[in-house]
Design a protein around this motif. Structure first.
Motif, PDB file in Angstrom:
ATOM      1  N   ASN A   1       0.828  -1.198   0.000  1.00  0.00           N
ATOM      2  CA  ASN A   1       0.000   0.000   0.000  1.00  0.00           C
ATOM      3  C   ASN A   1       0.868   1.256   0.000  1.00  0.00           C
ATOM      4  N   PHE A   2       0.865   1.945  -1.129  1.00  0.00           N
ATOM      5  CA  PHE A   2       1.495   3.259  -1.250  1.00  0.00           C
ATOM      6  C   PHE A   2       0.440   4.308  -1.583  1.00  0.00           C
ATOM      7  N   GLY A   3      -0.828   4.019  -1.251  1.00  0.00           N
ATOM      8  CA  GLY A   3      -1.894   4.901  -1.698  1.00  0.00           C
ATOM      9  C   GLY A   3      -2.839   5.404  -0.642  1.00  0.00           C
ATOM     10  N   CYS A   4      -2.887   4.775   0.549  1.00  0.00           N
ATOM     11  CA  CYS A   4      -3.874   5.193   1.539  1.00  0.00           C
ATOM     12  C   CYS A   4      -3.643   6.650   1.946  1.00  0.00           C
ATOM     13  N   PRO A   5      -4.696   7.499   1.874  1.00  0.00           N
ATOM     14  CA  PRO A   5      -4.511   8.910   2.212  1.00  0.00           C
ATOM     15  C   PRO A   5      -4.824   9.256   3.657  1.00  0.00           C
ATOM     16  N   ALA A   6      -5.271   8.286   4.458  1.00  0.00           N
ATOM     17  CA  ALA A   6      -5.700   8.577   5.826  1.00  0.00           C
ATOM     18  C   ALA A   6      -4.558   9.193   6.639  1.00  0.00           C
ATOM     19  N   LYS A   7      -4.889  10.188   7.445  1.00  0.00           N
ATOM     20  CA  LYS A   7      -3.861  10.921   8.184  1.00  0.00           C
ATOM     21  C   LYS A   7      -3.111  10.037   9.156  1.00  0.00           C
ATOM     22  N   GLU A   8      -3.812   9.071   9.771  1.00  0.00           N
ATOM     23  CA  GLU A   8      -3.125   8.210  10.724  1.00  0.00           C
ATOM     24  C   GLU A   8      -2.117   7.296  10.034  1.00  0.00           C
ATOM     25  N   VAL A   9      -2.304   7.074   8.723  1.00  0.00           N
ATOM     26  CA  VAL A   9      -1.365   6.256   7.957  1.00  0.00           C
ATOM     27  C   VAL A   9      -0.229   7.118   7.409  1.00  0.00           C
ATOM     28  N   THR A  10      -0.580   8.218   6.768  1.00  0.00           N
ATOM     29  CA  THR A  10       0.468   9.085   6.205  1.00  0.00           C
ATOM     30  C   THR A  10       1.294   9.729   7.305  1.00  0.00           C
ATOM     31  N   GLY A  11       0.674   9.982   8.470  1.00  0.00           N
ATOM     32  CA  GLY A  11       1.412  10.554   9.589  1.00  0.00           C
ATOM     33  C   GLY A  11       2.465   9.616  10.121  1.00  0.00           C
ATOM     34  N   ALA A  12       2.301   8.325   9.839  1.00  0.00           N
ATOM     35  CA  ALA A  12       3.298   7.324  10.226  1.00  0.00           C
ATOM     36  C   ALA A  12       4.252   7.022   9.079  1.00  0.00           C
ATOM     37  N   ALA A  13       4.310   7.926   8.104  1.00  0.00           N
ATOM     38  CA  ALA A  13       5.218   7.803   6.951  1.00  0.00           C
ATOM     39  C   ALA A  13       4.929   6.561   6.116  1.00  0.00           C
ATOM     40  N   SER A  14       3.656   6.162   6.072  1.00  0.00           N
ATOM     41  CA  SER A  14       3.251   4.998   5.301  1.00  0.00           C
ATOM     42  C   SER A  14       2.178   5.404   4.299  1.00  0.00           C
ATOM     43  N   GLY A  15       1.641   4.411   3.561  1.00  0.00           N
ATOM     44  CA  GLY A  15       0.596   4.705   2.595  1.00  0.00           C
ATOM     45  C   GLY A  15       1.083   5.671   1.539  1.00  0.00           C
ATOM     46  N   SER A  16       0.245   6.647   1.206  1.00  0.00           N
ATOM     47  CA  SER A  16       0.608   7.569   0.130  1.00  0.00           C
ATOM     48  C   SER A  16       1.738   8.516   0.509  1.00  0.00           C
ATOM     49  N   ALA A  17       2.110   8.583   1.802  1.00  0.00           N
ATOM     50  CA  ALA A  17       3.281   9.378   2.184  1.00  0.00           C
ATOM     51  C   ALA A  17       4.544   8.836   1.534  1.00  0.00           C
ATOM     52  N   LEU A  18       4.554   7.554   1.181  1.00  0.00           N
ATOM     53  CA  LEU A  18       5.731   6.958   0.549  1.00  0.00           C
ATOM     54  C   LEU A  18       5.984   7.516  -0.842  1.00  0.00           C
ATOM     55  N   MET A  19       4.988   8.158  -1.438  1.00  0.00           N
ATOM     56  CA  MET A  19       5.212   8.777  -2.744  1.00  0.00           C
ATOM     57  C   MET A  19       6.068  10.028  -2.618  1.00  0.00           C
ATOM     58  N   ARG A  20       6.225  10.508  -1.371  1.00  0.00           N
ATOM     59  CA  ARG A  20       7.138  11.637  -1.122  1.00  0.00           C
ATOM     60  C   ARG A  20       8.540  11.157  -0.777  1.00  0.00           C
ATOM     61  N   THR A  21       8.682   9.861  -0.524  1.00  0.00           N
ATOM     62  CA  THR A  21       9.983   9.291  -0.165  1.00  0.00           C
ATOM     63  C   THR A  21      10.251   8.092  -1.077  1.00  0.00           C
ATOM     64  N   PRO A  22      10.497   8.331  -2.353  1.00  0.00           N
ATOM     65  CA  PRO A  22      10.647   7.210  -3.295  1.00  0.00           C
ATOM     66  C   PRO A  22      11.805   6.277  -2.982  1.00  0.00           C
ATOM     67  N   ASP A  23      12.853   6.776  -2.325  1.00  0.00           N
ATOM     68  CA  ASP A  23      13.954   5.880  -1.957  1.00  0.00           C
ATOM     69  C   ASP A  23      13.488   4.845  -0.930  1.00  0.00           C
ATOM     70  N   LEU A  24      12.724   5.294   0.068  1.00  0.00           N
ATOM     71  CA  LEU A  24      12.184   4.359   1.047  1.00  0.00           C
ATOM     72  C   LEU A  24      11.178   3.421   0.384  1.00  0.00           C
ATOM     73  N   ALA A  25      10.341   3.965  -0.481  1.00  0.00           N
ATOM     74  CA  ALA A  25       9.387   3.116  -1.207  1.00  0.00           C
ATOM     75  C   ALA A  25      10.124   2.020  -1.972  1.00  0.00           C
ATOM     76  N   SER A  26      11.241   2.376  -2.592  1.00  0.00           N
ATOM     77  CA  SER A  26      12.021   1.392  -3.346  1.00  0.00           C
ATOM     78  C   SER A  26      12.593   0.320  -2.432  1.00  0.00           C
ATOM     79  N   ARG A  27      13.046   0.728  -1.239  1.00  0.00           N
ATOM     80  CA  ARG A  27      13.594  -0.265  -0.298  1.00  0.00           C
ATOM     81  C   ARG A  27      12.508  -1.212   0.197  1.00  0.00           C
ATOM     82  N   LEU A  28      11.324  -0.686   0.410  1.00  0.00           N
ATOM     83  CA  LEU A  28      10.211  -1.542   0.830  1.00  0.00           C
ATOM     84  C   LEU A  28       9.851  -2.552  -0.257  1.00  0.00           C
ATOM     85  N   ILE A  29       9.813  -2.087  -1.506  1.00  0.00           N
ATOM     86  CA  ILE A  29       9.522  -2.983  -2.624  1.00  0.00           C
ATOM     87  C   ILE A  29      10.582  -4.074  -2.706  1.00  0.00           C
TER      88      ILE A  29
END
Length: 354
Positions: free
Chosen positions: A105-133
């Motif tokens: 999940n790189f798409g959830c927009p919920a604040k409790e998810v993006t506030g934890a640097a997850s979900g769609s917040a990962l689109m702002r951190t593509p290096d971390l997103a790549s490491r997760l993948i």
């Protein structure tokens, strides 16, 4: 890869007998819902969003979200998180549990998810997103997919770049919701922008957002060039929608809505399954959101105000069989005697769709 003539989508080594998929949705796509939708003909229904770190620690409510069972045509477990090690362990646990596909999940927009640097917040951190993948792909033998948005906001639409990177890291397909995170569910989904992702990659692309009717399904596929589509909020109160849309795409027809007896049987089966899965009163409480949607989406009574009053009354009942009796009294006489049904008018409801 897709074979539109046979209505088949292939993700990695998994053949999916349809091109209309159901999105993972928190509080919606639990095991009772997935079993019911699958029985009604849905080819692909994902779990609720499962936190990888909590799954790895064995937190009971999170493990329950990932629950699998017989009767599913395939099992898709969606993971969310920000720690590559936990993501790898979560992916391994999902595979061991029988997952055919593991979705990130790189798409959830919920604040409790993006506030934890997850979900769609990962689109702002593509290096971390790549490491997760890379962590998930390297941990399992099953196909790994990614669900994302167009970007964080209109100034940073990076879905095409991230999808290409995901493909290079071994991801087997991507789903793109045609909004940015900052849009949440406002405005309209941009299916044309999903086409930019499709042009950037060779793996299957699945278009998501604002698809409820057969006409919208055909337009979304045409404008995006996507291989398949994914339903989210449109399935509220309509667990048959994916199967019906698949048939409509295959034979060019319009959607058919269930009649009163069939609809009542669907609700009764769903409610009883929920009570059994969550052990009694908790199951009825968990089901009430679904009950409200079933009542809202039914064309009986024809007056929306009467439907709202019926919803309020039904959702106060504390006995599952009493709910079924009251629904029977509400729907069957009105459907057969003089209270003519209205045509279905799709309404989008705010949701925590993953």
């Amino acid at each position: 890869m897709t074979d539109s003539s046979r209505n088949i989508l292939q993700i990695g080594d998994v053949l999916i007998a349809g091109r209309v998929l159901m999105a993972p949705m928190t509080g919606v796509t639990d095991l009772p819902f997935r079993l019911l939708a699958s029985k009604l003909g849905a080819a692909y229904v994902a779990t609720e969003m499962v936190a990888s770190a909590e799954l790895a620690r064995g937190r009971p409510d999170v493990v329950r979200r990932a629950a699998v069972g017989g009767g599913l045509p395939l099992t898709v477990i969606q993971l969310v998180g920000r720690d590559p090690g936990a993501m790898a362990e979560g992916a391994r646990m999902a595979e061991a549990a029988g997952a055919d596909i593991i979705d990130l999940n790189f798409g959830c927009p919920a604040k409790e998810v993006t506030g934890a640097a997850s979900g769609s917040a990962l689109m702002r951190t593509p290096d971390l997103a790549s490491r997760l993948i890379a962590a998930a792909v390297g941990a399992v033998s099953r196909p790994v997919t990614v669900k994302m948005r167009l970007g964080w906001d209109d100034d940073s639409r990076n879905a095409a770049w991230l999808a290409k990177r995901a493909e290079q890291l071994g991801v087997a397909a991507v789903t793109v919701h045609g909004r940015t995170r900052q849009q949440f569910y406002t405005g309209v989904a941009d299916w044309d922008a999903v086409g930019e992702v499709k042009a950037a990659v060779g793996i299957p692309v699945i278009v998501n957002g604002d698809i409820i009717t057969a006409g919208q399904a055909r337009e979304a596929l045409e404008r995006s060039g996507a291989d398949a589509l994914m339903l989210g909020r449109g399935v509220y109160g309509r667990p048959w929608l994916a199967a019906h849309l698949d048939r409509a795409l295959a034979d060019g027809t319009e959607l058919e809505e269930p009649g009163p007896e069939e609809r009542l049987a669907i609700v009764a089966e769903h409610l009883r399954a929920s009570v059994a899965f969550y052990d009694g009163p908790v199951g009825l409480k968990m089901f009430r959101k679904h009950l409200g949607w079933y009542v809202e989406q039914a064309p009986w009574p024809a007056d929306p105000a009467e439907r709202r009053a019926a919803k309020s009354r039904l959702c106060r009942l504390d006995d599952a069989e009493a709910v079924i009796r009251e629904l029977k009294n509400l729907w069957l006489p009105l459907a057969h005697f003089g209270n003519s049904p209205v045509e279905f008018s799709p309404q989008l409801v705010e949701a925590d769709a993953a």
